[in-house]
Design a protein around this motif. Structure first.
Motif, PDB file in Angstrom:
ATOM      1  N   ILE A 137      -2.742  38.281 -37.719  1.00 11.87           N
ATOM      2  CA  ILE A 137      -1.421  38.885 -37.877  1.00 11.87           C
ATOM      3  C   ILE A 137      -1.322  40.105 -36.975  1.00 11.87           C
ATOM      4  O   ILE A 137      -2.336  40.679 -36.573  1.00 11.87           O
ATOM      5  N   LYS A 138      -0.109  40.504 -36.636  1.00 14.83           N
ATOM      6  CA  LYS A 138       0.138  41.695 -35.833  1.00 14.83           C
ATOM      7  C   LYS A 138       0.786  42.751 -36.729  1.00 14.83           C
ATOM      8  O   LYS A 138       1.749  42.459 -37.435  1.00 14.83           O
ATOM      9  N   THR A 139       0.247  43.958 -36.689  1.00 11.10           N
ATOM     10  CA  THR A 139       0.831  45.040 -37.466  1.00 11.10           C
ATOM     11  C   THR A 139       0.507  46.368 -36.802  1.00 11.10           C
ATOM     12  O   THR A 139      -0.560  46.531 -36.195  1.00 11.10           O
ATOM     13  N   GLU A 140       1.439  47.302 -36.902  1.00 10.61           N
ATOM     14  CA  GLU A 140       1.212  48.655 -36.415  1.00 10.61           C
ATOM     15  C   GLU A 140       0.445  49.483 -37.448  1.00 10.61           C
ATOM     16  O   GLU A 140       0.006  50.598 -37.150  1.00 10.61           O
ATOM     17  N   GLN A 141       0.311  48.959 -38.641  1.00 12.90           N
ATOM     18  CA  GLN A 141      -0.362  49.675 -39.715  1.00 12.90           C
ATOM     19  C   GLN A 141      -1.869  49.692 -39.474  1.00 12.90           C
ATOM     20  O   GLN A 141      -2.497  48.642 -39.347  1.00 12.90           O
ATOM     21  N   LYS A 142      -2.447  50.892 -39.389  1.00 12.64           N
ATOM     22  CA  LYS A 142      -3.894  50.989 -39.208  1.00 12.64           C
ATOM     23  C   LYS A 142      -4.617  50.751 -40.532  1.00 12.64           C
ATOM     24  O   LYS A 142      -4.037  50.867 -41.601  1.00 12.64           O
ATOM     25  N   TYR A 143      -5.896  50.377 -40.426  1.00 10.98           N
ATOM     26  CA  TYR A 143      -6.785  50.192 -41.570  1.00 10.98           C
ATOM     27  C   TYR A 143      -6.308  49.063 -42.492  1.00 10.98           C
ATOM     28  O   TYR A 143      -6.471  49.125 -43.710  1.00 10.98           O
ATOM     29  N   ALA A 144      -5.716  48.027 -41.879  1.00 13.39           N
ATOM     30  CA  ALA A 144      -5.233  46.876 -42.652  1.00 13.39           C
ATOM     31  C   ALA A 144      -6.326  45.813 -42.752  1.00 13.39           C
ATOM     32  O   ALA A 144      -7.162  45.669 -41.848  1.00 13.39           O
ATOM     33  N   PHE A 145      -6.310  45.064 -43.843  1.00 16.20           N
ATOM     34  CA  PHE A 145      -7.273  43.981 -44.016  1.00 16.20           C
ATOM     35  C   PHE A 145      -6.636  42.861 -44.830  1.00 16.20           C
ATOM     36  O   PHE A 145      -5.672  43.080 -45.570  1.00 16.20           O
ATOM     37  N   ILE A 146      -7.175  41.656 -44.660  1.00 14.45           N
ATOM     38  CA  ILE A 146      -6.653  40.466 -45.345  1.00 14.45           C
ATOM     39  C   ILE A 146      -7.696  39.969 -46.338  1.00 14.45           C
ATOM     40  O   ILE A 146      -8.874  39.813 -45.991  1.00 14.45           O
ATOM     41  N   ILE A 147      -7.277  39.736 -47.570  1.00 11.48           N
ATOM     42  CA  ILE A 147      -8.124  39.105 -48.583  1.00 11.48           C
ATOM     43  C   ILE A 147      -7.699  37.639 -48.692  1.00 11.48           C
ATOM     44  O   ILE A 147      -6.536  37.343 -48.960  1.00 11.48           O
ATOM     45  N   TYR A 148      -8.642  36.732 -48.471  1.00 14.15           N
ATOM     46  CA  TYR A 148      -8.358  35.295 -48.510  1.00 14.15           C
ATOM     47  C   TYR A 148      -8.806  34.729 -49.856  1.00 14.15           C
ATOM     48  O   TYR A 148      -9.967  34.872 -50.247  1.00 14.15           O
ATOM     49  N   THR A 149      -7.875  34.099 -50.563  1.00 13.00           N
ATOM     50  CA  THR A 149      -8.216  33.420 -51.800  1.00 13.00           C
ATOM     51  C   THR A 149      -7.826  31.949 -51.676  1.00 13.00           C
ATOM     52  O   THR A 149      -7.191  31.535 -50.694  1.00 13.00           O
ATOM     53  N   THR A 150      -8.212  31.162 -52.663  1.00 15.88           N
ATOM     54  CA  THR A 150      -7.899  29.733 -52.639  1.00 15.88           C
ATOM     55  C   THR A 150      -6.397  29.485 -52.773  1.00 15.88           C
ATOM     56  O   THR A 150      -5.919  28.407 -52.456  1.00 15.88           O
ATOM     57  N   LYS A 151      -5.638  30.490 -53.259  1.00 14.25           N
ATOM     58  CA  LYS A 151      -4.207  30.305 -53.493  1.00 14.25           C
ATOM     59  C   LYS A 151      -3.330  30.921 -52.403  1.00 14.25           C
ATOM     60  O   LYS A 151      -2.284  30.379 -52.071  1.00 14.25           O
ATOM     61  N   ARG A 152      -3.734  32.080 -51.847  1.00 13.02           N
ATOM     62  CA  ARG A 152      -2.899  32.762 -50.863  1.00 13.02           C
ATOM     63  C   ARG A 152      -3.695  33.836 -50.133  1.00 13.02           C
ATOM     64  O   ARG A 152      -4.868  34.073 -50.437  1.00 13.02           O
ATOM     65  N   LYS A 153      -3.030  34.474 -49.172  1.00 16.44           N
ATOM     66  CA  LYS A 153      -3.608  35.613 -48.465  1.00 16.44           C
ATOM     67  C   LYS A 153      -2.930  36.891 -48.957  1.00 16.44           C
ATOM     68  O   LYS A 153      -1.725  36.914 -49.158  1.00 16.44           O
ATOM     69  N   TRP A 154      -3.725  37.943 -49.120  1.00 17.43           N
ATOM     70  CA  TRP A 154      -3.226  39.238 -49.575  1.00 17.43           C
ATOM     71  C   TRP A 154      -3.500  40.254 -48.475  1.00 17.43           C
ATOM     72  O   TRP A 154      -4.620  40.338 -47.972  1.00 17.43           O
ATOM     73  N   ILE A 155      -2.499  41.041 -48.106  1.00 18.25           N
ATOM     74  CA  ILE A 155      -2.648  42.008 -47.020  1.00 18.25           C
ATOM     75  C   ILE A 155      -2.529  43.422 -47.582  1.00 18.25           C
ATOM     76  O   ILE A 155      -1.519  43.777 -48.193  1.00 18.25           O
ATOM     77  N   PHE A 156      -3.581  44.221 -47.370  1.00 15.81           N
ATOM     78  CA  PHE A 156      -3.614  45.603 -47.834  1.00 15.81           C
ATOM     79  C   PHE A 156      -3.944  46.525 -46.667  1.00 15.81           C
ATOM     80  O   PHE A 156      -4.391  46.081 -45.608  1.00 15.81           O
ATOM     81  N   SER A 157      -3.749  47.816 -46.885  1.00 18.84           N
ATOM     82  CA  SER A 157      -4.103  48.807 -45.881  1.00 18.84           C
ATOM     83  C   SER A 157      -4.533  50.090 -46.580  1.00 18.84           C
ATOM     84  O   SER A 157      -3.925  50.505 -47.567  1.00 18.84           O
ATOM     85  N   ALA A 158      -5.603  50.710 -46.053  1.00 17.23           N
ATOM     86  CA  ALA A 158      -6.039  52.012 -46.556  1.00 17.23           C
ATOM     87  C   ALA A 158      -5.273  53.118 -45.825  1.00 17.23           C
ATOM     88  O   ALA A 158      -4.620  52.877 -44.802  1.00 17.23           O
ATOM     89  N   PHE A 159      -5.372  54.341 -46.337  1.00 17.87           N
ATOM     90  CA  PHE A 159      -4.609  55.454 -45.778  1.00 17.87           C
ATOM     91  C   PHE A 159      -5.336  56.162 -44.644  1.00 17.87           C
ATOM     92  O   PHE A 159      -4.702  56.803 -43.811  1.00 17.87           O
ATOM     93  N   ASP A 160      -6.652  56.091 -44.613  1.00 19.52           N
ATOM     94  CA  ASP A 160      -7.414  56.818 -43.605  1.00 19.52           C
ATOM     95  C   ASP A 160      -8.774  56.135 -43.447  1.00 19.52           C
ATOM     96  O   ASP A 160      -9.160  55.299 -44.269  1.00 19.52           O
ATOM     97  N   PRO A 161      -9.516  56.459 -42.388  1.00 19.36           N
ATOM     98  CA  PRO A 161     -10.784  55.753 -42.134  1.00 19.36           C
ATOM     99  C   PRO A 161     -11.831  55.958 -43.211  1.00 19.36           C
ATOM    100  O   PRO A 161     -12.618  55.062 -43.491  1.00 19.36           O
TER     101      PRO A 161
END
Length: 336
Positions: free
Chosen positions: A85-109
């Motif tokens: 995926i493309k995003t300007e949001q830093k510190y983003a990550f994808i959690i993959y499950t058997t049902k769907r993908k979840w996209i989260f982002s932390a606030f700082d390193p």
């Protein structure tokens, strides 16, 4: 009863409404299973969603052009980069499950690293046994060769092959009532649950005995989960990280990398302390290079610090995610 493992603030990207929203996230253990639950906020405890760790088969960090090799080197080995995926949001990550993908982002390193360490621990670590077995399908009763991985969280996961790229399913040892040796095929054994009988076969009698023994041992074992909070000053150690050598590994080769050489940890820690010392010097002397920015052209990077709780963030927030006070963030310059 729920036992707290980890908690803190993250941003979540909606599945339908693609906007990013602040969410208070809690990882907890309930009756032997681990869950990530996210709420409206720390104050408003309206539950917005739940992710079962038993359904998670992978987690990846979304690549960003501003990540340098030092930052990338702090990401645990099992967690890879992706350009999915493309995003300007830093510190983003994808959690993959058997049902769907979840996209989260932390606030700082700093907080990003803490979340990666805890996800790495509960998704990938604690491998007890792995190897090839044959599995007989429930509906299509053909035998297929699968790569199995048993972890200390009582999950027996199986994949298409030993690259672990394609997760096909999970046998929860909490649900296994008993195991039995059978003769459906040479060196067959059954794992029996209330809902299904899992039929597996090994190549040798010795290997079958090893699998049955470790399954029986761990299905009867109580898992004790460590409890700590993201709001606390959680100590980060270099033991949690595999560090990428800054000179020998180009940025492009890091993406989807499976094997990364290790950098000398003592030298890296010294460099980290040296950079921190220089950062304090520059801040005290008011030194900021002209033309600097977030693209690495200068020595100084602009971030935001909370005057109340002292937390540092990549962007300015009207209400601080750490202490929830308003209008407390001010410009803070740090060395890259």
């Amino acid at each position: 009863m729920a036992n707290l493992i980890y908690e803190g603030q993250l941003m979540k990207k909606g599945k339908i409404n693609k906007a990013w929203k602040n969410r208070w996230c809690i990882i907890s253990e309930i009756n032997g299973d681990v869950y990530l639950q996210y709420y409206q906020s720390k104050i408003d405890n309206t539950l917005c969603g739940t992710i079962e760790f038993s359904q998670i088969y992978d987690i990846k960090v979304v690549h960003h052009s501003e990540y340098d090799l030092t930052f990338l080197g702090h990401i645990p080995t099992h967690i890879k980069l992706t350009n999915e995926i493309k995003t300007e949001q830093k510190y983003a990550f994808i959690i993959y499950t058997t049902k769907r993908k979840w996209i989260f982002s932390a606030f700082d390193p700093q907080n990003f690293n803490k979340w990666m360490v805890i996800f790495d621990k509960y998704i990938y670590n604690g491998i007890l046994k792995k190897g090839w077995l044959e599995k007989r399908g429930e509906k299509n009763t053909a035998w297929k060769r699968r790569y199995f991985v048993l972890n200390q969280y009582k999950q027996l996961k199986y994949y298409q092959d030993d690259t672990l790229k394609k997760h096909l399913g999970t046998i929860q040892l909490n649900q296994v009532i008993k195991s039995e040796l059978h003769k459906d095929k040479d060196y067959t054994f059954h794992l029996i649950t209330d809902n299904r009988v899992w039929i597996l076969a090994s190549k040798t009698a010795t290997n079958r005995r090893e699998w049955v023994d470790v399954v029986n041992k761990w299905r009867k074992t109580t898992v004790h989960h460590m409890t700590f909070s993201l709001i606390d000053d959680v100590k980060e150690t270099w033991d949690n990280y595999d560090v990428i050598p800054a000179k020998s590994v180009p940025l492009e080769s890091v993406r989807e990398s499976k094997s990364i050489d290790h950098l000398d940890l003592d030298r890296t820690e010294e460099e980290y302390k040296y950079n921190q010392m220089n950062k304090k010097k520059d801040i005290n002397m008011g030194i900021h290079e002209e033309g600097e920015g977030h693209n690495g052209n200068g020595n100084v990077m602009e971030e935001w610090k909370c005057a109340s709780c002292g937390q540092i963030y990549a962007t300015m927030w009207p209400k601080c995610p750490g202490c929830l006070r308003s209008n407390t963030h001010y410009v803070y310059y740090v060395n890259e």
